[in-house]
Design a protein around this motif. Sequence first.
Motif, short mmCIF file in Angstrom:
data_model
loop_
_atom_site.label_atom_id
_atom_site.label_comp_id
_atom_site.label_asym_id
_atom_site.label_seq_id
_atom_site.Cartn_x
_atom_site.Cartn_y
_atom_site.Cartn_z
N HIS A 32 9.61 5.32 -9.01
CA HIS A 32 10.92 5.16 -9.59
C HIS A 32 11.74 5.17 -7.80
N ARG A 33 11.34 6.10 -6.96
CA ARG A 33 11.34 6.05 -5.62
C ARG A 33 10.86 5.17 -4.83
N ARG A 34 9.37 4.93 -4.62
CA ARG A 34 8.60 3.38 -4.10
C ARG A 34 9.18 2.56 -4.18
N HIS A 36 12.11 1.34 -6.02
CA HIS A 36 13.54 0.74 -5.29
C HIS A 36 13.19 0.15 -4.15
N GLU A 37 12.59 1.48 -3.57
CA GLU A 37 12.24 1.29 -1.55
C GLU A 37 11.80 -0.03 -1.03
N GLU A 39 12.80 -2.52 -2.78
CA GLU A 39 13.05 -3.53 -3.23
C GLU A 39 12.63 -4.39 -4.94
N SER A 41 12.59 -2.66 -7.55
CA SER A 41 13.93 -1.31 -8.57
C SER A 41 13.63 -1.67 -10.20
N GLY A 43 14.16 0.32 -13.89
CA GLY A 43 15.11 1.35 -14.42
C GLY A 43 14.08 2.97 -14.65
#
Length: 135
Positions: A32-34, A36-37, A39, A41, A43
């Motif tokens: 999830h973090r990766r 999001h980084e 872009e 993203s 859920g």
Amino acid sequence: MCKSGPEISKRQKQLLEELGICDDEMSGQELHRRLHEKELSMGLTTIYRNLQALVKRGLVRSRHLPTGEVLYAPVDRDVHHLTCVDCGQTTRLKGCPVKDIELPKNKGQKFEVLFHTLELFGLCELCFQRQKKKV
């Protein structure tokens, strides 16, 4: 690999790519973090749902830690671990001790192995020494 079922979705491809880039296992939170980084993203619930679909298709393996956390890796990464039940430290085993196991052949039944896991639980040296002193 399991060939039945629908095509792999765009999101599942993203998860497979991210797991393939990493040289170790990753949790759903880390994925999830990766994403999001980058872009890309997605859920957290969607990530876990798609990881489960990939596990069921035999494309991703999962490993449950004593803490309850689940780590994921591509099935072609045949890595096994020793895990300390006290501190949670994990150590990779060299090679695969179950790779050459001969499975029983039942007449009239076919079984296609998609992946396997081997997890050995115990105490690392530090935790063993600490618990030994308590006794």
